[in-house]
Design an enzyme around this catalytic site. Structure first.
Site, PDB file in Angstrom:
ATOM      1  N   CYS A 109       0.869  -1.177   0.000  1.00 45.50           N
ATOM      2  CA  CYS A 109       0.000   0.000   0.000  1.00 45.50           C
ATOM      3  C   CYS A 109       0.905   1.226   0.000  1.00 45.50           C
ATOM      4  O   CYS A 109       1.709   1.418   0.908  1.00 45.50           O
ATOM      5  CB  CYS A 109      -0.880  -0.006   1.249  1.00 45.50           C
ATOM      6  SG  CYS A 109      -1.688   1.560   1.567  1.00 45.50           S
ATOM      7  N   CYS A 113      -3.163   7.553  -1.865  1.00 47.46           N
ATOM      8  CA  CYS A 113      -4.477   7.651  -2.529  1.00 47.46           C
ATOM      9  C   CYS A 113      -5.559   8.201  -1.614  1.00 47.46           C
ATOM     10  O   CYS A 113      -6.482   8.857  -2.091  1.00 47.46           O
ATOM     11  CB  CYS A 113      -4.925   6.294  -3.034  1.00 47.46           C
ATOM     12  SG  CYS A 113      -3.607   5.236  -3.559  1.00 47.46           S
ATOM     13  N   THR A 200      -4.186   5.171   7.176  1.00 45.74           N
ATOM     14  CA  THR A 200      -3.173   4.731   6.226  1.00 45.74           C
ATOM     15  C   THR A 200      -2.164   5.846   5.945  1.00 45.74           C
ATOM     16  O   THR A 200      -2.539   6.925   5.509  1.00 45.74           O
ATOM     17  CB  THR A 200      -3.865   4.332   4.898  1.00 45.74           C
ATOM     18  OG1 THR A 200      -4.849   3.348   5.181  1.00 45.74           O
ATOM     19  CG2 THR A 200      -2.871   3.814   3.894  1.00 45.74           C
ATOM     20  N   GLU A 266      -0.430   1.666   9.156  1.00 43.09           N
ATOM     21  CA  GLU A 266      -1.743   2.134   9.611  1.00 43.09           C
ATOM     22  C   GLU A 266      -1.591   2.583  11.059  1.00 43.09           C
ATOM     23  O   GLU A 266      -0.710   2.092  11.760  1.00 43.09           O
ATOM     24  CB  GLU A 266      -2.775   0.991   9.566  1.00 43.09           C
ATOM     25  CG  GLU A 266      -2.874   0.256   8.243  1.00 43.09           C
ATOM     26  CD  GLU A 266      -3.661   0.995   7.179  1.00 43.09           C
ATOM     27  OE1 GLU A 266      -4.522   1.814   7.548  1.00 43.09           O
ATOM     28  OE2 GLU A 266      -3.427   0.743   5.988  1.00 43.09           O
ATOM     29  N   HIS A 301     -12.626   5.780  -3.200  1.00 44.21           N
ATOM     30  CA  HIS A 301     -11.657   4.821  -2.666  1.00 44.21           C
ATOM     31  C   HIS A 301     -11.973   3.398  -3.132  1.00 44.21           C
ATOM     32  O   HIS A 301     -11.079   2.567  -3.266  1.00 44.21           O
ATOM     33  CB  HIS A 301     -11.579   4.916  -1.142  1.00 44.21           C
ATOM     34  CG  HIS A 301     -10.212   4.580  -0.623  1.00 44.21           C
ATOM     35  ND1 HIS A 301      -9.066   5.136  -1.137  1.00 44.21           N
ATOM     36  CD2 HIS A 301      -9.798   3.709   0.329  1.00 44.21           C
ATOM     37  CE1 HIS A 301      -8.015   4.624  -0.517  1.00 44.21           C
ATOM     38  NE2 HIS A 301      -8.432   3.754   0.367  1.00 44.21           N
ATOM     39  N   TYR A 305      -9.211   0.802  -5.357  1.00 46.59           N
ATOM     40  CA  TYR A 305      -8.804  -0.586  -5.157  1.00 46.59           C
ATOM     41  C   TYR A 305      -8.774  -1.376  -6.465  1.00 46.59           C
ATOM     42  O   TYR A 305      -8.131  -2.425  -6.538  1.00 46.59           O
ATOM     43  CB  TYR A 305      -9.745  -1.269  -4.149  1.00 46.59           C
ATOM     44  CG  TYR A 305      -9.505  -0.851  -2.710  1.00 46.59           C
ATOM     45  CD1 TYR A 305      -8.810   0.298  -2.397  1.00 46.59           C
ATOM     46  CD2 TYR A 305      -9.985  -1.614  -1.661  1.00 46.59           C
ATOM     47  CE1 TYR A 305      -8.597   0.677  -1.092  1.00 46.59           C
ATOM     48  CE2 TYR A 305      -9.778  -1.239  -0.340  1.00 46.59           C
ATOM     49  CZ  TYR A 305      -9.082  -0.092  -0.062  1.00 46.59           C
ATOM     50  OH  TYR A 305      -8.878   0.274   1.235  1.00 46.59           O
ATOM     51  N   CYS A 308      -4.809  -0.289  -7.258  1.00 49.41           N
ATOM     52  CA  CYS A 308      -3.688  -0.687  -6.392  1.00 49.41           C
ATOM     53  C   CYS A 308      -3.640  -2.190  -6.144  1.00 49.41           C
ATOM     54  O   CYS A 308      -2.585  -2.815  -6.235  1.00 49.41           O
ATOM     55  CB  CYS A 308      -3.716   0.089  -5.084  1.00 49.41           C
ATOM     56  SG  CYS A 308      -4.867  -0.521  -3.843  1.00 49.41           S
ATOM     57  N   GLU A 456      -7.356  -5.361   4.252  1.00 46.12           N
ATOM     58  CA  GLU A 456      -7.808  -4.064   3.754  1.00 46.12           C
ATOM     59  C   GLU A 456      -8.712  -4.240   2.539  1.00 46.12           C
ATOM     60  O   GLU A 456      -9.636  -3.450   2.317  1.00 46.12           O
ATOM     61  CB  GLU A 456      -6.625  -3.159   3.415  1.00 46.12           C
ATOM     62  CG  GLU A 456      -7.122  -1.738   3.227  1.00 46.12           C
ATOM     63  CD  GLU A 456      -6.047  -0.754   2.872  1.00 46.12           C
ATOM     64  OE1 GLU A 456      -4.975  -1.183   2.441  1.00 46.12           O
ATOM     65  OE2 GLU A 456      -6.304   0.442   2.997  1.00 46.12           O
TER      66      GLU A 456
HETATM   67 FE1  SF4 Z   1      -3.201   1.932  -0.114  1.00 46.92          FE
HETATM   68 FE2  SF4 Z   1      -4.591   1.024  -2.212  1.00 46.92          FE
HETATM   69 FE3  SF4 Z   1      -5.756   2.643  -0.398  1.00 46.92          FE
HETATM   70 FE4  SF4 Z   1      -3.883   3.523  -2.126  1.00 46.92          FE
HETATM   71  S1  SF4 Z   1      -5.936   2.746  -2.627  1.00 46.92           S
HETATM   72  S2  SF4 Z   1      -4.031   4.015   0.028  1.00 46.92           S
HETATM   73  S3  SF4 Z   1      -2.493   1.793  -2.206  1.00 46.92           S
HETATM   74  S4  SF4 Z   1      -4.947   0.551  -0.078  1.00 46.92           S
HETATM   75 FE    FE Z   2      -7.509   2.026   1.978  1.00 44.81          FE
END
Ligand code: SF4
Ligand code: FE
Length: 491
Positions: A109, A113, A200, A266, A301, A305, A308, A456
């Site tokens: 991660c 983001c 995060t 985190e 968000h 996902y 990422c 997550e």
């Molecule tokens: Fe982390 Fe993915 Fe959330 Fe970006 S979108 S902060 S990489 S978990």
């Molecule tokens: Fe997240």
């Protein structure tokens, strides 16, 4: 290009090194294993997470990734895409592509983001609050945004409150601080108390952008608050969450940690009478907009996902294929088929991320919002597919992934030769390389990176049931019934 413009552009982007030093210059109150961390930048547990955020700066400097990692504003300023307010569906699609790239480069991660998603949600919501109430929030937010863009800051988007008794609304909690709230309205600003959980990347962020966590009624007015403050503001305490296998990083081995350079982090972030000046307030009592802010942030968000996790999935699939090669089973038809299945699942997630972006629409404020139904379908799949991809990775890798001796044993003059002799796979590859791949898979499936890739995927950006609620609201069931009735000749 004009010379002055070139200079301006150069100034708006930090190099990776400048970013690291900018975090070093902050004075955050960070706690880890019961001790205060004076230097988070060089802390072995936290450093890999800093390296992941740093990658968002480093890649922006590379010609090859410039178009994906950066955006040129109307005034000619080049900014990092992580600070961008999406101006088109193309911007939304490029966001997902950028996230896949970073997942591939870090297998972790990379944290930046949440700020991008929070800024886009607050941008459009403050505009609509101001339209209704004549408040100055959108102007406040634009000022904050310009600062973030010109300094190339990393922002932590903070939504999730601890929530205490889940059956009670914020104002009915036994402890009023279980949801973050305003405790004092002053002429020059507000004072807030409470906490945000699962934050995060907070120790690698310059600013924290706070938002409410649920839709609220009038009785929760004090809890309907949004603002941004520097992460080292007085009254903020950051308590880092531990991760599976985290202390392996203290052993300073490179093999046993699986991924020695990159990671995520985190934390629980406590706000104890934190003062927020007026020009940093983006919502203060307009409870009827809390739900909109939550839905928009969560929507962005859930789109994220689809980028990422797919990039991390690419690494996991590659590592699994290597494990098959090293074990000498790469030609078995079921192994080939399992790798195809992993790819199919991974690309399905990507398809969802791209689809909800391509179907985005313009908000009243002018920025672009993803298609909510498709973003929620994206995240619902993310709550499942990484688990299946992980299961198949463990299937192909084999049990040695969790029973192999340590790097120290492998290097021991006494037992090392035995480890090497008996844990050799195909003769084409060293036992050491085989172990490296097992440890990388272990890292992503049940080590430190599993925090991001597995749990997550389940709970980040909202647990599975939260998506099902949005899907039920957005799916137009009556419209579907009408389609069926018409064809069946039912009036
Ligand atoms: Fe982390 Fe993915 Fe959330 Fe970006 S979108 S902060 S990489 S978990
Ligand atoms: Fe997240």
């Amino acid at each position: 290009m004009r010379e002055g413009l070139e200079r301006e552009i150069a100034m708006a982007l930090m190099t990776g090194e400048q970013y690291v030093e900018s975090i070093r210059n902050l004075h955050m109150n960070i706690w880890l294993f019961g001790e205060k961390v004076e230097n988070s930048v060089d802390n072995p547990i936290l450093r890999p997470s800093l390296n992941s955020v740093r990658a968002t700066y480093d890649l922006a400097q590379e010609e090859e990734y410039r178009d994906l990692m950066t955006v040129v504003l109307d005034n000619g300023e080049r900014i990092n895409r992580f600070t961008n307010i999406h101006r088109s569906t193309e911007d939304l699609v490029n966001k997902v592509k950028m996230q896949r790239l970073l997942g591939q480069k870090t297998a972790s991660c990379f944290q930046r983001c949440v700020g991008m998603d929070a800024m886009n949600a607050v941008f459009s919501t403050t505009y609509e609050v101001d339209q209704k109430y004549g408040t100055p929030y959108h102007a406040n937010f634009r000022k904050f945004l310009e600062m973030v863009q010109s300094r190339d800051y990393t922002v932590d988007g903070a939504m999730t409150d601890p929530k205490g008794d889940r059956s009670l609304p914020p104002h009915k909690q036994a402890d009023p601080d279980l949801y973050l709230h305003v405790v004092e309205q002053r002429e020059d600003g507000i004072v807030v108390c409470g906490a945000k959980a699962h934050q995060t990347g907070i120790v690698n962020s310059h600013e924290v952008l706070v938002m409410p966590t649920i839709a609220m009624g009038e009785a929760d007015k004090d809890y309907a608050v949004s603002f941004a403050v520097p992460t080292d503001t007085e009254g903020i305490t950051i308590i880092v969450g531990r991760q599976s296998c985290d202390t392996r990083k203290k052993e300073r081995t490179t093999i046993d940690v699986g991924n020695s350079v990159y990671g995520g982090m985190e934390a629980l972030v406590v706000f104890d009478h934190v003062f927020v000046p007026n020009d940093r307030i983006f919502l203060n009592g307009e409870y009827d907009f809390a739900g909109m802010l939550v839905e928009r942030f969560a929507g962005y968000h859930r789109q994220s996902y689809g980028g990422c996790k797919v990039g991390v999935g690419d690494v996991l699939i590659g590592a699994t294929a290597l494990a098959a090669d090293f074990n000498g089973v790469q030609k078995a038809s079921h192994v080939k088929d399992k790798l195809i299945e992993m790819t199919h699942l991974n690309e399905t997630l990507y398809s969802c991320g791209i689809a909800c972006s391509a179907q985005g629409t313009k908000t009243a404020s002018g920025n672009y919002m993803i298609d909510l139904l498709l973003a929620n379908v994206c995240k619902q799949n993310v709550t499942r597919f990484p688990y299946e991809i992980t299961r198949l990775a463990e299937d192909i890798a084999g049990g040695l992934m969790v029973t192999a001796p340590s790097e120290a044993d492998m290097n021991s003059p006494e037992v090392g030769p035995m480890v090497k002799k008996y844990l050799q796979g195909t003769s084409a590859v060293s036992m050491e390389d085989r172990l490296k791949i097992f440890r990388l898979i272990e890292n992503m499936t049940l080590g430190t990176a599993a925090v991001g890739y597995r749990t997550e995927s389940m709970h980040g950006a909202g647990s599975p049931q939260a998506q099902r609620i949005v899907i039920s609201r957005q799916c137009d069931m009556n419209g579907k019934k009408e389609l069926a009735k018409k064809l069946a000749h039912i009036d």
